[in-house]
Design a protein around this motif. Structure first.
Motif, short mmCIF file in Angstrom:
data_model
loop_
_atom_site.label_atom_id
_atom_site.label_comp_id
_atom_site.label_asym_id
_atom_site.label_seq_id
_atom_site.Cartn_x
_atom_site.Cartn_y
_atom_site.Cartn_z
N ASN A 176 0.82 -1.21 0.00
CA ASN A 176 0.00 0.00 0.00
C ASN A 176 0.86 1.26 0.00
O ASN A 176 0.54 2.25 -0.67
CB ASN A 176 -0.92 0.00 1.23
N GLN A 177 1.94 1.24 0.76
CA GLN A 177 2.85 2.39 0.79
C GLN A 177 3.50 2.60 -0.57
O GLN A 177 3.64 3.74 -1.03
CB GLN A 177 3.92 2.19 1.86
N THR A 186 1.09 4.32 -2.81
CA THR A 186 0.99 5.74 -2.45
C THR A 186 2.15 6.54 -3.00
O THR A 186 1.98 7.64 -3.54
CB THR A 186 0.91 5.89 -0.92
N GLU A 187 3.36 5.99 -2.88
CA GLU A 187 4.55 6.70 -3.35
C GLU A 187 4.54 6.82 -4.88
O GLU A 187 4.93 7.85 -5.43
CB GLU A 187 5.82 6.00 -2.88
N ASP A 234 1.97 7.10 -6.72
CA ASP A 234 0.99 8.13 -7.07
C ASP A 234 1.51 9.53 -6.77
O ASP A 234 0.97 10.51 -7.29
CB ASP A 234 -0.31 7.90 -6.29
N VAL A 273 1.36 11.16 -3.88
CA VAL A 273 0.35 11.89 -3.11
C VAL A 273 1.01 12.94 -2.21
O VAL A 273 0.55 14.08 -2.12
CB VAL A 273 -0.50 10.91 -2.27
#
Length: 429
Positions: free
Chosen positions: A271-272, A275-276, A278, A280
């Protein structure tokens, strides 16, 4: 313009990649010498760090072959010689000596240059935080690759894809702006092991003149809860701080495995990573993510959606010309005589680059063993190479046996059409 002077400056820039005035001077000499394409990469790195650098903007226009410089009238070239323009730029920027003390020595620059050799002059008080060096360099090594795509044998289709995805937009900022092409992206390299995926990633970084950061699962995973996610965040922060940067994620199937098959602790790491990718918490412009895997079918589907690792390239075993080049490379420092590289390349179809390196090692063992037995040193000959080719079998066959099942029964999305076409060509169906 003396090539020796340019080469000396290029070596100095390689040793001190963050010295922007030195890099600008090298770019000016390259443009003056008619080597504009080489200068573009250097100027791009300056503008990535100092977007408002007027001298770099003018130099980029000259390197691209003319055009209107921001702030000047159309059709009117910049005034003065390159030396005068550089002087004007230096006058418009803070003096380099502002950081120097009354003795005329720039201690900050000296500490930056020799920090790894001598200790700092002053120690921080207890509890005083470390100065922000930026980019989490404490954990990840930022390299400057010296290889380019010209050093990569074969892989014509892969090189074309890289040119369209990354290299072309970087070299042509005007076209990039016109078409709204972002300096970000992700590319997944997959194929049998030992076929040069890591070397190709380094060549892309060298071609771009960009920083290079390589990551493996051991750089991320930590036994403490939350530490793995933090390591991953630090990695991306390092890449963002050194943009343009090629971030290479090796064995991405281990770091980004399908979450449905993972325990909860590893799912948070995936999940991390999502996120990276993307961006964000921070913009990823100028960060080119290249990932490599031998098992793309084990990579979580969310990693391959548009905006992340959305482009996939199959890296196949080297073709005949590439095999000959690889063999020549691994024989360059060995005593050889009468070797027909073309014949050996023809006898090693489907061999990976690692297989060819092992073949050369085996041939050397044959010659060395005979030299020990007879007491007379002899060269490595054609017979040794062909005998080694009969002993060393291609390691890619096992991979293609697995890939065949995926291409036949799990290719509903068409993600493995290129693999299916190659298998059909080899009649592995």
């Amino acid at each position: 313009m003396s090539d020796a002077l340019i080469n000396s400056l290029a070596a100095a820039v390689e040793a001190r990649p963050d010295d922007l005035p030195l890099r600008l001077h090298l770019a000016e000499l390259l443009v003056t010498a008619g080597r504009g394409p080489e200068a573009i990469g250097h100027v791009a790195q300056i503008l990535a760090r100092e977007p408002g650098n007027a001298a770099a903007q003018q130099l980029m226009t000259r390197a691209l072959g003319g055009g209107t410089v921001a702030g000047s009238a159309p059709g009117v070239p910049p005034k003065g010689s390159p030396e005068e323009q550089a002087a004007e730029s230096a006058a418009a920027t803070p003096a380099a000596g502002e950081a120097a003390d009354r003795s005329g020595i720039d201690w900050a620059a000296m500490e930056e240059q020799f920090g790894d050799v001598v200790p700092p002059r002053f120690a921080r008080a207890d509890g005083e935080p470390d100065p922000v060096r930026g980019h989490a360099d404490r954990a990840f090594d930022v390299e400057r690759s010296t290889v380019t795509l010209a050093d990569v044998g074969g892989m014509t289709d892969v090189k074309k894809r890289l040119e369209v995805s990354f290299l072309g937009p970087l070299r042509n900022p005007k076209l990039r702006s016109l078409f709204g092409k972002s300096l970000r992206g992700g590319l997944l390299l997959y194929g049998p092991p030992g076929c040069g995926k890591t070397f190709l990633a380094r060549a892309v970084a060298g071609e771009m003149g960009a920083a290079f950061i390589s990551l493996s699962i051991t750089d991320v995973l930590n036994m403490w809860i939350g530490s793995s996610e933090r390591n991953l965040h630090d990695l991306f922060e390092s890449a963002r701080g050194h943009a343009p940067c090629v971030l290479f994620l090796d064995e991405i199937d281990a770091l980004g495995h399908k979450r449905s098959q993972l325990q909860s602790s590893m799912r948070t790491v995936v999940n991390q990573l999502l996120t990276e990718l993307d961006g964000v918490d921070g913009g990823n412009d100028g960060v080119f993510v290249l990932a490599a895997t031998n098992a793309p079918w084990d990579v979580d589907a969310a990693l391959r959606r548009p905006g992340r690792l959305d482009r996939t390239v199959l890296v196949l075993p080297p073709d005949a010309p590439a095999r000959a080049a690889i063999l020549e490379y691994h024989l360059r420092d060995r005593p050889v005589a009468g070797i027909d590289l073309g014949a050996v390349a023809a006898a090693t179809e489907h061999y990976s680059g690692a297989d060819l390196a092992h073949l050369c090692e085996t041939a050397a063992e044959y010659a060395m063993r005979d030299s020990i037995d007879t007491g007379e040193i002899r060269m490595i000959g054609q017979a040794d190479m062909l005998a080694a080719a009969r002993e060393v079998r291609p390691s890619t066959d096992a991979w293609f046996a697995t890939a065949r099942n995926v291409a036949m029964f799990a290719n509903e999305s068409g993600a493995y059409d290129d693999l299916a076409a190659y298998l059909k060509k080899r009649k592995i169906r």
